[in-house]
Design a protein around this motif. Structure first.
Motif, PDB file in Angstrom:
ATOM      1  N   ALA A 271       0.841  -1.198   0.000  1.00 57.60           N
ATOM      2  CA  ALA A 271       0.000   0.000   0.000  1.00 57.60           C
ATOM      3  C   ALA A 271       0.873   1.244   0.000  1.00 57.60           C
ATOM      4  N   LEU A 272       0.398   2.266  -0.688  1.00 62.28           N
ATOM      5  CA  LEU A 272       0.986   3.587  -0.547  1.00 62.28           C
ATOM      6  C   LEU A 272       0.197   4.255   0.561  1.00 62.28           C
ATOM      7  N   HIS A 273       0.856   4.490   1.682  1.00 60.78           N
ATOM      8  CA  HIS A 273       0.207   5.012   2.881  1.00 60.78           C
ATOM      9  C   HIS A 273       0.497   6.500   2.990  1.00 60.78           C
ATOM     10  N   VAL A 274      -0.565   7.309   3.007  1.00 60.45           N
ATOM     11  CA  VAL A 274      -0.407   8.740   3.250  1.00 60.45           C
ATOM     12  C   VAL A 274      -0.249   8.892   4.756  1.00 60.45           C
ATOM     13  N   PHE A 275       0.998   9.042   5.157  1.00 61.85           N
ATOM     14  CA  PHE A 275       1.345   9.099   6.566  1.00 61.85           C
ATOM     15  C   PHE A 275       0.971  10.442   7.184  1.00 61.85           C
ATOM     16  N   LEU A 276       1.112  11.510   6.396  1.00 62.67           N
ATOM     17  CA  LEU A 276       0.868  12.847   6.917  1.00 62.67           C
ATOM     18  C   LEU A 276       0.335  13.714   5.783  1.00 62.67           C
ATOM     19  N   ALA A 277      -0.724  14.435   6.053  1.00 63.75           N
ATOM     20  CA  ALA A 277      -1.269  15.404   5.109  1.00 63.75           C
ATOM     21  C   ALA A 277      -1.473  16.712   5.866  1.00 63.75           C
ATOM     22  N   ALA A 278      -0.988  17.797   5.295  1.00 64.12           N
ATOM     23  CA  ALA A 278      -1.086  19.086   5.980  1.00 64.12           C
ATOM     24  C   ALA A 278      -1.371  20.187   4.967  1.00 64.12           C
ATOM     25  N   GLY A 279      -2.199  21.128   5.358  1.00 64.76           N
ATOM     26  CA  GLY A 279      -2.469  22.270   4.499  1.00 64.76           C
ATOM     27  C   GLY A 279      -3.891  22.291   3.976  1.00 64.76           C
ATOM     28  N   ASP A 280      -4.044  22.726   2.734  1.00 65.74           N
ATOM     29  CA  ASP A 280      -5.330  22.951   2.101  1.00 65.74           C
ATOM     30  C   ASP A 280      -5.946  21.643   1.600  1.00 65.74           C
ATOM     31  N   LEU A 281      -7.110  21.286   2.132  1.00 59.31           N
ATOM     32  CA  LEU A 281      -7.729  20.002   1.813  1.00 59.31           C
ATOM     33  C   LEU A 281      -8.106  19.886   0.337  1.00 59.31           C
ATOM     34  N   GLU A 282      -8.594  20.959  -0.260  1.00 58.69           N
ATOM     35  CA  GLU A 282      -8.948  20.905  -1.687  1.00 58.69           C
ATOM     36  C   GLU A 282      -7.719  20.610  -2.541  1.00 58.69           C
ATOM     37  N   GLU A 283      -6.607  21.248  -2.215  1.00 57.71           N
ATOM     38  CA  GLU A 283      -5.375  20.995  -2.962  1.00 57.71           C
ATOM     39  C   GLU A 283      -4.911  19.552  -2.759  1.00 57.71           C
ATOM     40  N   ILE A 284      -5.027  19.067  -1.550  1.00 57.12           N
ATOM     41  CA  ILE A 284      -4.619  17.692  -1.239  1.00 57.12           C
ATOM     42  C   ILE A 284      -5.466  16.691  -2.022  1.00 57.12           C
ATOM     43  N   LYS A 285      -6.762  16.930  -2.113  1.00 53.09           N
ATOM     44  CA  LYS A 285      -7.645  16.003  -2.837  1.00 53.09           C
ATOM     45  C   LYS A 285      -7.287  15.925  -4.322  1.00 53.09           C
ATOM     46  N   ASN A 286      -6.683  16.965  -4.855  1.00 60.22           N
ATOM     47  CA  ASN A 286      -6.363  17.002  -6.284  1.00 60.22           C
ATOM     48  C   ASN A 286      -5.087  16.258  -6.661  1.00 60.22           C
ATOM     49  N   ILE A 287      -4.386  15.665  -5.713  1.00 61.44           N
ATOM     50  CA  ILE A 287      -3.147  14.951  -6.019  1.00 61.44           C
ATOM     51  C   ILE A 287      -3.387  13.438  -6.144  1.00 61.44           C
ATOM     52  N   ASP A 288      -4.629  13.007  -6.025  1.00 60.09           N
ATOM     53  CA  ASP A 288      -4.962  11.575  -6.064  1.00 60.09           C
ATOM     54  C   ASP A 288      -4.364  10.839  -7.257  1.00 60.09           C
ATOM     55  N   ASP A 289      -4.505  11.379  -8.455  1.00 58.97           N
ATOM     56  CA  ASP A 289      -3.998  10.686  -9.651  1.00 58.97           C
ATOM     57  C   ASP A 289      -2.486  10.507  -9.595  1.00 58.97           C
ATOM     58  N   THR A 290      -1.791  11.525  -9.137  1.00 60.30           N
ATOM     59  CA  THR A 290      -0.329  11.450  -9.023  1.00 60.30           C
ATOM     60  C   THR A 290       0.073  10.365  -8.040  1.00 60.30           C
ATOM     61  N   LEU A 291      -0.610  10.327  -6.894  1.00 61.09           N
ATOM     62  CA  LEU A 291      -0.312   9.298  -5.892  1.00 61.09           C
ATOM     63  C   LEU A 291      -0.626   7.903  -6.424  1.00 61.09           C
ATOM     64  N   SER A 292      -1.736   7.788  -7.108  1.00 59.45           N
ATOM     65  CA  SER A 292      -2.139   6.494  -7.654  1.00 59.45           C
ATOM     66  C   SER A 292      -1.107   5.990  -8.663  1.00 59.45           C
ATOM     67  N   ASN A 293      -0.657   6.854  -9.547  1.00 63.16           N
ATOM     68  CA  ASN A 293       0.360   6.465 -10.532  1.00 63.16           C
ATOM     69  C   ASN A 293       1.668   6.070  -9.860  1.00 63.16           C
ATOM     70  N   PHE A 294       2.081   6.820  -8.850  1.00 62.90           N
ATOM     71  CA  PHE A 294       3.304   6.503  -8.114  1.00 62.90           C
ATOM     72  C   PHE A 294       3.174   5.141  -7.432  1.00 62.90           C
ATOM     73  N   GLY A 295       2.047   4.920  -6.767  1.00 65.86           N
ATOM     74  CA  GLY A 295       1.815   3.646  -6.086  1.00 65.86           C
ATOM     75  C   GLY A 295       1.849   2.468  -7.046  1.00 65.86           C
ATOM     76  N   LYS A 296       1.229   2.631  -8.209  1.00 62.25           N
ATOM     77  CA  LYS A 296       1.213   1.558  -9.208  1.00 62.25           C
ATOM     78  C   LYS A 296       2.631   1.239  -9.689  1.00 62.25           C
ATOM     79  N   GLN A 297       3.472   2.264  -9.841  1.00 63.62           N
ATOM     80  CA  GLN A 297       4.863   2.043 -10.263  1.00 63.62           C
ATOM     81  C   GLN A 297       5.623   1.189  -9.254  1.00 63.62           C
ATOM     82  N   LEU A 298       5.200   1.256  -7.987  1.00 63.56           N
ATOM     83  CA  LEU A 298       5.857   0.497  -6.923  1.00 63.56           C
ATOM     84  C   LEU A 298       5.065  -0.759  -6.542  1.00 63.56           C
ATOM     85  N   ASN A 299       4.171  -1.166  -7.425  1.00 63.48           N
ATOM     86  CA  ASN A 299       3.353  -2.366  -7.227  1.00 63.48           C
ATOM     87  C   ASN A 299       2.470  -2.319  -5.985  1.00 63.48           C
TER      88      ASN A 299
END
Length: 134
Positions: A69-97
């Motif tokens: 699993a790609l675990h988001v250990f810490l999230a800080a700041g603007d929630l709307e901005e954080i929600k918009n990074i989902d695709d980037t995180l998903s692609n990164f996680g897939k690259q690492l199986n």
């Protein structure tokens, strides 16, 4: 802030502009880690730092017996901005199986991302008082 962080020569220099928001998130999470622990985790590549304009994330890859699993250990700041990074995180996680993205969030954060995520676990925290024996 993001551009400067991405160009910084060291994890510490990348993370210093975000220190206050990182510390606020660590305080809220009962200081299981210090800011230095996070910097060292990023420097050793055990954790990943994701700077944004008004926010940041810290992730880690967690390997379980039957999945990763790609675990988001810490999230800080603007929630709307954080929600918009989902695709980037998903692609990164897939690259690492990684098979899934895991996120621990405060109640308000869970309400905000429920439409995008399946809530499969709720974690509660209780302070324990230890008595010295002897």
């Amino acid at each position: 802030m993001k551009d400067e962080a991405l160009k910084a020569p060291t994890p510490l220099e990348a993370m210093l502009p975000y220190r206050q928001m990182i510390q606020k998130a660590l305080d809220f999470g009962h200081n299981t880690h210090s800011f230095d622990d996070i910097v060292n985790g990023v420097a050793s590549q055990d954790m990943q730092f994701w700077p944004m304009e008004k926010s940041c994330l810290v992730t880690e890859i967690v390997t379980y017996p039957n999945s990763r699993a790609l675990h988001v250990f810490l999230a800080a700041g603007d929630l709307e901005e954080i929600k918009n990074i989902d695709d980037t995180l998903s692609n990164f996680g897939k690259q690492l199986n990684a098979q899934c993205l895991r996120l621990e969030a405060v109640k308000e954060g869970v309400r905000q991302v429920q439409h995008q995520c399946q809530v499969c676990q709720i974690t509660t925290t209780s302070r324990m008082t230890c008595t010295e024996v002897g």
